[in-house]
Design a protein around this motif. Structure first.
Motif, PDB file in Angstrom:
ATOM      1  N   GLN A 257      -5.653  -5.181  13.956  1.00 16.90           N
ATOM      2  CA  GLN A 257      -6.278  -5.216  15.282  1.00 16.90           C
ATOM      3  C   GLN A 257      -7.260  -4.062  15.473  1.00 16.90           C
ATOM      4  O   GLN A 257      -8.338  -4.233  16.047  1.00 16.90           O
ATOM      5  CB  GLN A 257      -5.208  -5.172  16.378  1.00 16.90           C
ATOM      6  CG  GLN A 257      -5.774  -5.427  17.766  1.00 16.90           C
ATOM      7  CD  GLN A 257      -4.721  -5.323  18.839  1.00 16.90           C
ATOM      8  OE1 GLN A 257      -4.184  -4.238  19.097  1.00 16.90           O
ATOM      9  NE2 GLN A 257      -4.417  -6.459  19.479  1.00 16.90           N
ATOM     10  N   GLN A 258      -6.884  -2.873  14.983  1.00 15.03           N
ATOM     11  CA  GLN A 258      -7.780  -1.721  15.108  1.00 15.03           C
ATOM     12  C   GLN A 258      -9.090  -1.963  14.362  1.00 15.03           C
ATOM     13  O   GLN A 258     -10.172  -1.563  14.819  1.00 15.03           O
ATOM     14  CB  GLN A 258      -7.090  -0.461  14.571  1.00 15.03           C
ATOM     15  CG  GLN A 258      -5.968   0.060  15.438  1.00 15.03           C
ATOM     16  CD  GLN A 258      -6.454   0.453  16.827  1.00 15.03           C
ATOM     17  OE1 GLN A 258      -7.369   1.259  16.982  1.00 15.03           O
ATOM     18  NE2 GLN A 258      -5.834  -0.134  17.847  1.00 15.03           N
ATOM     19  N   LYS A 259      -8.988  -2.641  13.211  1.00 13.32           N
ATOM     20  CA  LYS A 259     -10.192  -2.972  12.447  1.00 13.32           C
ATOM     21  C   LYS A 259     -11.092  -3.921  13.253  1.00 13.32           C
ATOM     22  O   LYS A 259     -12.322  -3.740  13.326  1.00 13.32           O
ATOM     23  CB  LYS A 259      -9.797  -3.617  11.124  1.00 13.32           C
ATOM     24  CG  LYS A 259     -10.981  -3.947  10.219  1.00 13.32           C
ATOM     25  CD  LYS A 259     -10.509  -4.635   8.942  1.00 13.32           C
ATOM     26  CE  LYS A 259     -11.711  -5.037   8.075  1.00 13.32           C
ATOM     27  NZ  LYS A 259     -11.289  -5.781   6.867  1.00 13.32           N
ATOM     28  N   GLN A 260     -10.477  -4.943  13.889  1.00 13.54           N
ATOM     29  CA  GLN A 260     -11.236  -5.893  14.698  1.00 13.54           C
ATOM     30  C   GLN A 260     -11.872  -5.202  15.908  1.00 13.54           C
ATOM     31  O   GLN A 260     -13.024  -5.483  16.269  1.00 13.54           O
ATOM     32  CB  GLN A 260     -10.324  -7.032  15.164  1.00 13.54           C
ATOM     33  CG  GLN A 260      -9.852  -7.945  14.041  1.00 13.54           C
ATOM     34  CD  GLN A 260      -8.867  -8.991  14.528  1.00 13.54           C
ATOM     35  OE1 GLN A 260      -8.456  -8.973  15.687  1.00 13.54           O
ATOM     36  NE2 GLN A 260      -8.486  -9.897  13.641  1.00 13.54           N
ATOM     37  N   ILE A 261     -11.119  -4.305  16.542  1.00 14.45           N
ATOM     38  CA  ILE A 261     -11.643  -3.561  17.703  1.00 14.45           C
ATOM     39  C   ILE A 261     -12.858  -2.725  17.296  1.00 14.45           C
ATOM     40  O   ILE A 261     -13.883  -2.700  17.990  1.00 14.45           O
ATOM     41  CB  ILE A 261     -10.541  -2.668  18.315  1.00 14.45           C
ATOM     42  CG1 ILE A 261      -9.477  -3.536  18.994  1.00 14.45           C
ATOM     43  CG2 ILE A 261     -11.135  -1.678  19.314  1.00 14.45           C
ATOM     44  CD1 ILE A 261      -8.236  -2.781  19.429  1.00 14.45           C
ATOM     45  N   GLN A 262     -12.724  -2.049  16.149  1.00 19.51           N
ATOM     46  CA  GLN A 262     -13.820  -1.200  15.677  1.00 19.51           C
ATOM     47  C   GLN A 262     -15.069  -2.029  15.388  1.00 19.51           C
ATOM     48  O   GLN A 262     -16.193  -1.642  15.752  1.00 19.51           O
ATOM     49  CB  GLN A 262     -13.388  -0.445  14.412  1.00 19.51           C
ATOM     50  CG  GLN A 262     -14.404   0.599  13.930  1.00 19.51           C
ATOM     51  CD  GLN A 262     -14.606   1.703  14.956  1.00 19.51           C
ATOM     52  OE1 GLN A 262     -13.638   2.283  15.442  1.00 19.51           O
ATOM     53  NE2 GLN A 262     -15.869   1.968  15.310  1.00 19.51           N
ATOM     54  N   GLU A 263     -14.875  -3.195  14.754  1.00 21.39           N
ATOM     55  CA  GLU A 263     -16.022  -4.068  14.451  1.00 21.39           C
ATOM     56  C   GLU A 263     -16.678  -4.559  15.743  1.00 21.39           C
ATOM     57  O   GLU A 263     -17.915  -4.645  15.845  1.00 21.39           O
ATOM     58  CB  GLU A 263     -15.563  -5.254  13.603  1.00 21.39           C
ATOM     59  CG  GLU A 263     -15.190  -4.879  12.179  1.00 21.39           C
ATOM     60  CD  GLU A 263     -14.570  -6.042  11.418  1.00 21.39           C
ATOM     61  OE1 GLU A 263     -14.299  -7.098  12.061  1.00 21.39           O
ATOM     62  OE2 GLU A 263     -14.346  -5.899  10.196  1.00 21.39           O
ATOM     63  N   THR A 264     -15.853  -4.909  16.740  1.00 21.26           N
ATOM     64  CA  THR A 264     -16.389  -5.378  18.025  1.00 21.26           C
ATOM     65  C   THR A 264     -17.155  -4.263  18.727  1.00 21.26           C
ATOM     66  O   THR A 264     -18.251  -4.485  19.275  1.00 21.26           O
ATOM     67  CB  THR A 264     -15.243  -5.886  18.925  1.00 21.26           C
ATOM     68  OG1 THR A 264     -14.513  -6.896  18.239  1.00 21.26           O
ATOM     69  CG2 THR A 264     -15.784  -6.452  20.231  1.00 21.26           C
ATOM     70  N   GLU A 265     -16.577  -3.051  18.750  1.00 21.64           N
ATOM     71  CA  GLU A 265     -17.248  -1.917  19.396  1.00 21.64           C
ATOM     72  C   GLU A 265     -18.559  -1.573  18.684  1.00 21.64           C
ATOM     73  O   GLU A 265     -19.557  -1.216  19.339  1.00 21.64           O
ATOM     74  CB  GLU A 265     -16.311  -0.700  19.422  1.00 21.64           C
ATOM     75  CG  GLU A 265     -15.157  -0.862  20.408  1.00 21.64           C
ATOM     76  CD  GLU A 265     -14.176   0.305  20.360  1.00 21.64           C
ATOM     77  OE1 GLU A 265     -14.208   1.065  19.349  1.00 21.64           O
ATOM     78  OE2 GLU A 265     -13.388   0.462  21.309  1.00 21.64           O
ATOM     79  N   ASP A 266     -18.573  -1.684  17.353  1.00 20.85           N
ATOM     80  CA  ASP A 266     -19.808  -1.427  16.592  1.00 20.85           C
ATOM     81  C   ASP A 266     -20.884  -2.452  16.976  1.00 20.85           C
ATOM     82  O   ASP A 266     -22.072  -2.101  17.130  1.00 20.85           O
ATOM     83  CB  ASP A 266     -19.537  -1.508  15.085  1.00 20.85           C
ATOM     84  CG  ASP A 266     -18.716  -0.333  14.587  1.00 20.85           C
ATOM     85  OD1 ASP A 266     -18.599   0.669  15.329  1.00 20.85           O
ATOM     86  OD2 ASP A 266     -18.171  -0.415  13.462  1.00 20.85           O
TER      87      ASP A 266
END
Length: 648
Positions: free
Chosen positions: A266-275
C-alpha cells in the motif's frame, strides 16, 4: 458468560488497557498472556469484581458463579487441612444440618396425620433432592481425591494448616476453589506452587471441567495442555486467537507478516499516486486525473501494522572460571528436622559442565539438598564442593529477600564494586529498568520486576556453579525464554530446582527424582524422564495385576506363592548378568564422552578446521553415545523386571 465492552483502565494518565472488548463463552479455555505489567492480573480482578474499570463495562449474568485464585491471598488458619477444605461445601453442610434438625423433630413427633407433619415430610424430601443435586453423597470422596491430586497424603488431612508452608496452603485454597465448581475459573499463576505431578493432575482436571477457564500462566506446556483460545495483552490492546499458546505464536507471526506485506504494498501505491499528483498538479490536461487521484488517497483506508512491544530482557552470564572435574559430591547423606527424616542415605555426584534438574513433589527435599550442597544446613554423611568452585545461588524466595524500603538503583549500588558502579544504569536498562523506574522503591515492584532485580545481583560476580531454586516464578514467557537462552550459553555447571517442564526442556541433561526420602538419577532431558515415569507407572500397575492373578491361581490350586530354588537361581543369574552389562555400558559411555572432549579440543584448533576425518569421527562418537544410552535404558528396565520377579 462474561462480556467486556470498551473497557479502559488508566493509572495517572497512562492507559494500561484501552477500549478492549471480548466475550468469555461457556467451556472456553482462555490463556491470558503478555509481559509482566501488561494488565493480565488487572483484567482477572475486573472479572472477579474486585476492581472497577476507568470506563467501559464488564457484564456478568446473575446465575454465573466466579471462582478466583489470585497470586497472593489471605490464608485460613485454626483448622485442619480437611476442615479448611470442607468449607468449600458450606451450602451442603447447611443442608445437612437442616436435614438432621428436621429428621430429629420427625423422630419425636407422633402426629403422623397432621398438616404440620406432612409439611415437614415434604420439606425433608425437597432438601434431600437439593442435597443429592449438589453432590452431598460424594463430597467427602471429592475432597480426598482433590487433595491427593494436589500432592497431599492422607496423613496430612488432620494436620493444622499452620504447619504447612505458604505454597502448600495456597494448594488448599486451590482445592477449595476446584471443589466449589463455579461457572468460570479465574486462575492467576496456579502452577507457581505446584510440582510437576500436581500440575499434570490439574491439567487433566481443567481439560475435563464443564465450565469456562480463564488463566494467567507463564508455563507454556500448561497453557498448551489446557487452553483452546489465547488472548494476548500488549501495549493496552488485545489480540484474540482460537488456538492454544504455541499455535497462537505461529498465527500471530503469520498475521504480522501479512500485515507488513500489505502495508509495504500500500505504501508503494501511495507513493506512486503522490508522485503522479506532484508531477501533473499544474497541467490543465491532467487536472481531472489529478483530482481523481487526490480523492482516491482521501478515501483510502490506511493499513495499520500491530504495534510490537520490543522491551525485553537482555541477559548474559559472565565467563565462568574453570573448576575441578568434580563440582559437588554427596555420599550417604541423611538430613532430618528433629524426628522428620527428609533425605535418607543418598549419594550423587555433579561434575563440571553437568546440567542437572532436581524434580519431585514439594517437601521431598529438593531445596534442602541444594542448601546442604551450599553449606547452609547441617547434616550427617558427606557433602563437599570440588576445587575452585564458585557458587551463584538464586533462592526460591530471593525476590522476597530484597530490602523493600530502598530504590531499584540503591539495591544494585549496595553490592556493585569497581567499574561496575559506573555502569549501574546501563545494567538496569538491559533488565527493563529505565528512566524513572530505577528510582522506584522495591516495595511497589511486581513479582516479575523483583525477580529480574534479584537476577541482576546474581550476574555481578563471575561464578562456575549456578544453583537456581525456582528461578522462573513470576517471570513472563518472554523473560523465561531469554533466561533459558542465557543459561544455555553459561559455561559452568548448572543445578536447577524447577517444576517448569518447558523451561527445563533442552536445558538439562540429567534429572534427579526426589521421592520417599531417596534420590534416583535419570539420564536425559525432562521429557525423557516424564515418558519413562509414565511407562514405569504402567509397568507397576501391570505388575500388581500379575501378582494378584498369580496369587489367585495359586490359592485355587492350594499351592504356595514361593519360587522354586531353580527359579531363584535363574533370576539371580539374570540379575548379575544385567548388572555386569550395565557396568560395561556405563564404562563405554564414559570412554566415549572422554573421546568427545578430546575431539572438541582438536576441533577448536584452527589448523584442524579442514580435517574432515575429525568431524566424521566426532559424529560417529556422538551416535555411539546415543546407542549406548538407549542400551543402558533397556538394560535398566530388564534389571528392574528381574528384581521385581525375585520379590514375588
Amino acid at each position: 458468560m462474561i462480556s467486556v465492552d470498551q473497557l479502559t483502565v488508566s493509572f495517572g494518565g497512562f492507559d494500561l488497557l484501552k477500549d478492549i472488548s471480548f466475550i468469555v463463552n461457556p467451556k472456553d479455555r482462555i490463556g491470558l498472556v503478555g509481559k509482566n505489567g501488561a494488565g493480565k492480573s488487572t483484567l482477572l480482578k475486573m472479572f472477579a469484581q474486585e476492581q472497577s474499570p476507568s470506563s467501559g463495562i464488564v457484564v456478568i449474568p446473575r446465575d454465573c458463579t466466579i471462582g478466583y485464585l489470585p497470586q497472593v491471598m489471605k490464608l485460613g488458619s485454626g483448622k485442619t487441612v480437611f476442615e479448611e477444605t470442607l468449607s468449600a461445601f458450606d451450602d451442603i453442610l447447611k443442608l445437612e444440618k437442616e436435614l438432621e434438625r428436621i429428621n430429629g423433630e420427625l423422630a419425636q413427633r407422633e402426629d403422623y396425620d397432621s398438616e404440620e407433619y406432612l409439611m415437614l415430610i415434604n420439606k425433608v424430601t425437597e432438601l434431600n433432592d437439593q442435597f443429592q443435586v449438589k453432590g452431598g453423597a460424594n463430597f467427602h470422596a471429592d475432597i480426598e481425591k482433590t487433595l491427593q491430586g494436589l500432592g497431599f497424603v492422607r496423613s496430612d488431612f488432620e494436620r493444622q494448616t499452620t504447619e504447612f508452608s505458604g505454597g502448600w496452603r495456597m494448594r488448599i485454597e486451590l482445592a477449595k476453589l476446584l471443589l466449589r465448581r463455579p461457572s468460570v475459573f479465574l486462575l492467576d499463576e496456579p502452577t507457581n506452587h505446584l510440582d510437576i505431578e500436581s500440575i499434570q493432575w490439574l491439567e487433566n482436571f481443567l481439560k475435563e471441567y464443564s465450565g469456562a477457564v480463564v488463566l494467567v500462566s507463564h508455563d507454556k506446556a500448561f497453557l498448551d495442555a489446557v487452553t483452546n483460545r489465547t488472548v494476548e495483552i500488549s501495549l493496552g490492546r488485545i489480540y484474540d486467537y482460537k488456538a492454544n499458546y504455541s499455535k497462537y505464536v505461529e498465527l500471530r507471526a503469520e498475521r504480522r507478516e501479512q500485515q507488513l506485506a500489505a502495508y509495504r504494498n500500500q505504501q508503494k501505491q501511495i507513493q506512486e499516486t503522490e508522485d503522479f499528483i506532484e508531477r501533473f498538479r499544474y497541467k490543465a490536461t491532467k487536472a481531472v486525473q489529478v483530482q481523481s487521484r487526490i480523492k482516491q488517497l482521501e478515501k483510502l483506508e490506511r493499513i495499520e501494522v500491530d504495534e510490537e512491544d520490543y522491551a525485553r530482557l537482555n541477559m548474559k552470564f559472565p565467563p565462568a572460571p574453570r573448576s575441578g572435574t568434580v563440582v559437588a559430591e554427596v555420599k550417604e547423606l541423611t538430613k532430618a528436622y528433629d524426628d522428620l527424616v527428609v533425605l535418607d542415605e543418598i549419594s550423587l555426584n555433579i561434575e563440571r559442565g553437568n546440567r542437572v534438574a532436581f524434580v519431585g513433589k514439594n517437601g521431598e527435599g529438593k531445596t534442602t539438598l541444594a542448601k546442604v550442597i551450599l553449606g547452609q544446613l547441617e547434616y550427617s554423611g558427606i557433602a563437599k564442593l570440588g576445587h575452585n568452585v564458585k557458587i551463584g545461588y538464586f533462592a526460591q524466595n530471593q525476590a522476597d529477600l530484597l530490602d523493600e524500603n530502598i530504590t531499584v538503583f540503591d539495591t544494585i549500588d549496595q553490592i556493585a564494586v569497581g567499574d561496575i558502579r559506573t555502569k549501574i544504569r546501563d545494567i538496569l536498562g538491559a533488565f527493563m529498568f529505565s528512566g524513572e523506574a530505577v528510582e522506584k522503591k522495591v516495595k511497589v515492584l511486581s513479582g516479575g520486576e523483583r525477580t529480574r532485580l534479584a537476577m541482576i545481583r546474581l550476574l555481578l560476580e563471575p561464578v562456575n556453579f549456578l544453583v537456581l531454586d525456582e528461578p522462573t516464578n513470576h517471570l513472563d514467557i518472554r523473560s523465561k525464554e531469554i533466561l533459558k537462552e542465557a543459561l544455555r550459553d553459561f559455561g559452568g555447571t548448572l543445578l536447577v530446582v524447577s517444576h517448569d517442564r518447558e523451561f527445563l526442556d533442552g536445558l538439562v541433561d540429567t534429572v534427579y527424582e526426589f521421592t520417599n526420602k531417596k534420590v534416583k538419577q535419570h539420564l536425559g532431558g525432562i521429557y525423557d524422564f516424564l515418558r519413562r515415569k509414565n511407562l514405569e507407572s504402567l509397568k507397576e500397575l501391570e505388575r500388581n495385576k500379575n501378582i494378584k492373578q498369580e496369587v489367585k491361581v495359586e490359592e485355587e490350586s492350594t499351592s504356595t506363592n514361593k519360587l522354586s530354588y531353580e527359579e531363584k537361581k535363574e533370576i539371580n543369574r539374570n540379575i548379575s548378568k544385567a548388572e555386569r552389562a550395565i557396568a560395561n555400558c556405563e564404562e563405554k559411555i564414559s570412554e566415549l564422552e572422554g573421546e568427545t572432549e578430546k575431539l572438541d579440543e582438536l576441533l577448536s584448533k584452527p589448523e584442524n578446521i579442514e580435517d574432515h576425518s575429525l568431524f566424521s569421527r566426532y559424529e560417529e562418537v556422538k551416535k555411539e553415545i546415543e546407542e549406548q544410552m538407549e542400551l543402558w535404558e533397556q538394560l535398566q528396565e530388564e534389571l528392574e523386571e528381574c528384581i521385581a520377579k525375585k520379590s514375588w
